[in-house]
Design a protein around this motif. Structure first.
Motif: not given
Ligand code: IPE
Ligand code: IPE
Ligand code: MG
Ligand code: MG
Length: 281
Positions: A112-117, A186-198, A208-214, A216-217
């Protein structure tokens, strides 16, 4: 919790009632689908290295991993064997096609490695493969077994398909807002795995701009950054945006039932999309 929700076999049994055809054949189909589902969960937990499933330690953390994988394979063989007894080649083919699609979705998650688009397209492709396919196949195969008309089998497939999409979006929301004791995993596991979900996608699309989600990903997954990313998502409108998308699919699922004969059983089926939206486990 130990047994799981058994939602997919419930679809099969409800469809058999809708057509007034309860018989051991439907029970066999329902059991086969639950076995296939359970097998994919055992394999999924290996892929995701998950510690908990249905409130208990996962199989691959208590058995050698190779033995857990084989236990999943064993369940798949059992599922095929049960479905073969139905002596309907169409149903065997749907089961095989569904398993193939689910495996391809799981493999895609690993890479699961994709461009933002690409991320939104990749997310929907993944949940259609992992979840919608089996929900759709469950109601479709039950319709075929019940000798429903071709038009009604298409409607049953669509009902399950849209229900499965809504179900998986809610699952991805619960990964942020649910608790381990409710979900048995376990919860919170998607981000922990670097998995982008909805929820993360909606957040990224609105920010816009830098943020903590980016952060982590892009690979910085220490507890501090993870907590900041989860907080960012919870404090934004991302959960509500994701749920709005789930509601659209739930509405389409319910609407698909209009093509089916009206009865008490259709009304019970028609309640399922709402229940999936409201579920907490
Ligand atoms: C878990 O499915 C896998 C997903 C598609 C999210 P369920 O939430 O139906 O799992 P059980 O069978 O109830 O444990
Ligand atoms: C769903 O995968 C499992 C399958 C359909 C094979 P996920 O990884 O998204 O689901 P959970 O959160 O482990 O149940
Ligand atoms: Mg998983
Ligand atoms: Mg997974």
């Amino acid at each position: 919790m130990d047994a799981g929700k058994r939602l997919r076999p419930t679809l099969v049994i409800l469809v058999s009632k809708l057509y007034g055809r309860p018989s051991p054949a439907f029970e066999r189909l329902a059991a086969a689908i639950e076995m296939l589902h359970t097998a994919t969960l055992i394999h999924d937990d290996v892929l995701d290295d998950a510690a908990l499933r249905r409130g208990r330690k996962t199989l691959h953390t208590t058995w050698p991993v190779a033995a857990a994988v084989l236990a999943g394979d064993y369940l798949l063989a059992e599922a095929v064997s049960l479905v073969a007894e139905l002596a309907d080649a169409r149903i065997v083919r749907i089961l095989a096609d569904t398993l193939r699609v689910m495996c391809s979705g799981e493999i895609a998650d690993v890479f699961n490695v994709h461009s933002a688009a690409e991320a939104r397209r990749a997310y929907y492709a993944s949940i259609k493969a992992k979840a919608a396919s089996l929900f759709a196949a469950s109601s479709q195969m039950a319709g075929i077994l019940a000798d429903a008309s071709a038009e009604q089998v298409v409607a049953l497939h669509l009902f399950g398909w849209e229900l499965g999409i809504a179900f998986q979006i809610v699952d991805d929301v619960l990964d942020f807002v649910g608790t381990e004791s409710q979900l048995g995993k376990q919860v919170g596991s998607d981000l922990r795995q670097g998995l982008v979900t909805l929820p993360s996608l909606c957040y990224l699309e609105a920010s816009q701009g830098e943020n903590a989600v980016q952060t982590v990903l892009s690979g910085t997954r220490d507890e501090e950054h993870l907590a900041a990313a989860v907080q960012g998502i919870l404090a934004s409108g991302a959960i509500e945006s994701a749920m709005a998308e789930a509601r659209e699919h739930a509405a389409r699922s319910k609407a698909a039932l209009r093509a089916l004969p009206d009865s008490r059983w259709r009304r019970i089926l028609a309640d399922l999309p709402e229940r999936v939206l409201a579920r907490r486990n």
